[in-house]
Design an enzyme around this catalytic site. Structure first.
Site, PDB file in Angstrom:
ATOM      1  NE  ARG A   1      -3.882   0.301   2.243  1.00 18.88           N
ATOM      2  CZ  ARG A   1      -4.883   0.093   3.092  1.00 18.88           C
ATOM      3  NH1 ARG A   1      -4.862   0.664   4.292  1.00 18.88           N
ATOM      4  NH2 ARG A   1      -5.894  -0.690   2.763  1.00 18.88           N
TER       5      ARG A   1
ATOM      6  CD  GLU B   1      -6.925  -6.245  -4.073  1.00 15.23           C
ATOM      7  OE1 GLU B   1      -7.806  -7.102  -3.875  1.00 15.23           O
ATOM      8  OE2 GLU B   1      -6.767  -5.257  -3.357  1.00 15.23           O
TER       9      GLU B   1
ATOM     10  N   GLY C   1      -3.266 -21.835  -0.314  1.00 14.27           N
ATOM     11  CA  GLY C   1      -4.532 -22.440  -0.733  1.00 14.27           C
ATOM     12  C   GLY C   1      -5.044 -21.917  -2.065  1.00 14.27           C
TER      13      GLY C   1
ATOM     14  CB  CYS D   1     -18.394   4.097  12.773  1.00 19.49           C
ATOM     15  SG  CYS D   1     -18.715   3.914  10.992  1.00 19.49           S
TER      16      CYS D   1
END
Length: 348
Positions: free
Chosen positions: A24, A45, A89, A208
């Site tokens: 990032r 991603e 995985g 929030c």
């Protein structure tokens, strides 16, 4: 009167609370004109699909150390990439990772396209990943809808339609909030909000930035959202794994077929995985049960493996012996490492 949620309020929060991640670029650096490397955004991603940030960080750092650019990854040996991926995985992602890197290196001169339509022509890149790359790497106003964003949208709009039925409705609501400017920061901000504040259990509504415009909070149902349709019980399949060593201490391994579960990965020879597996030993010798079963859960089923072990100097019907000094259990996918952990004591 309550305010409607706005991207400005969320971006102001993100400017102060953005999580630090190795792929990032911070909002402060982006404000100075520093843009993310599309290769690193794409790689992160793909790794993050159905996997947590915590699980991905070390893999991401390993990959970008071994293969710093998409051209480096494109030139890598398949076996090396699959081994580096072992444990993450969903191994089809690793196969598509290589395919995509090679297309970008060969057909795009190592430069990822910026628009969603072009990105979606690349192997392994679907609607979500193309939107994420386009928004985060190129600042285009594309809407990213992952599980975190679905939860945030369901709560602020008090959407009680269960998932996955609600996906189109939640996408439309998310698109309405996606800004034309700072789309990359916004995409990461709303995902951070879901990951750190609007969490699945016990959301921290008091801090929030969208609390005042949240219908779910106002009606007291936020912690119950999003609702989900009942999942079907996973079936259980069984199988047999065969672990063989020769007198030199080498291990018999096979590369699994490209298609199917664990495609292209190293593994122990074995039977089919079904309700009634048929024994399929790679050599005819005195096989003995290891005494413990291996249990593993895939996306769509539970697996129970009986582990059989033997020592023999016989040419196998499938697979090949890997010298003991070259064998690394860490190169195996998780279920195969579990088999090794059960079997290794039989050879001590």
């Amino acid at each position: 009167m309550r305010e409607d949620p706005t991207s400005d309020a969320l971006l102001a929060w993100y400017d102060q609370h953005a999580r630090q991640m190795p792929w990032r670029v911070s909002p402060q650096d982006r404000a100075q004109g520093i843009m993310p490397d599309p290769y690193r955004i794409w790689l992160s991603e793909v790794m993050l699909q159905q996997t947590t940030v915590a699980a991905v960080k070390d893999y991401f750092l390993k990959f970008t150390t071994l293969w710093p650019t998409v051209q480096d990854l494109a030139a890598a040996e398949d076996a090396d990439v699959m081994a580096a991926w072992a444990g993450l995985g969903y191994y089809a992602r690793a196969r598509n990772l290589l395919k995509c890197a090679r297309v970008v290196a060969a057909e795009y001169m190592g430069v990822f396209p910026s628009d969603r339509d072009s990105l979606q022509t690349l192997p392994g890149i679907g609607p979500y990943t193309s939107a994420a790359i386009s928004a985060i790497a190129f600042d285009l106003p594309e809407t990213v809808l992952d599980g975190n964003v679905e939860r945030v949208m369901a709560r602020i709009h008090a959407i009680e339609t269960p998932l996955p039925t609600a996906k189109p409705e939640l996408m439309a609501l998310a698109q309405a909030l996606t800004p034309l400017k700072r789309a990359g920061d916004y995409a990461q901000a709303v995902m951070d909000l879901g990951a750190t504040i609007c969490t699945p259990k016990n959301p921290v509504c008091g801090i929030c930035p969208w609390r005042d415009g949240c219908e779910g909070h106002a009606t007291g149902i936020a912690p119950e959202l999003p609702r989900k349709l009942a999942k079907k019980a996973k079936p259980t399949r069984r199988g047999i794994a065969y672990v063989l060593r020769n007198s030199n201490g080498d291990w018999l391994l096979e590369t699994r077929p490209e298609k199917g579960l664990l495609g292209g990965m190293l593994g122990w020879p074995g039977s089919d995985w079904s309700e009634a597996p048929v024994a399929a030993p790679p050599v005819s010798t005195g096989w003995e049960a290891a005494g413990m079963e291996v249990r593993h859960t895939f996306t769509h089923f539970h697996l129970i493996l009986e582990v059989m072990t033997a020592r023999a100097d016989i040419d196998p019907d499938i697979g090949k012996f890997v010298p003991h000094h070259a064998f690394r259990p860490s190169d195996l996918p998780t279920v195969m490492r579990k088999v090794f952990d059960v079997a290794k004591h039989r050879f001590e």
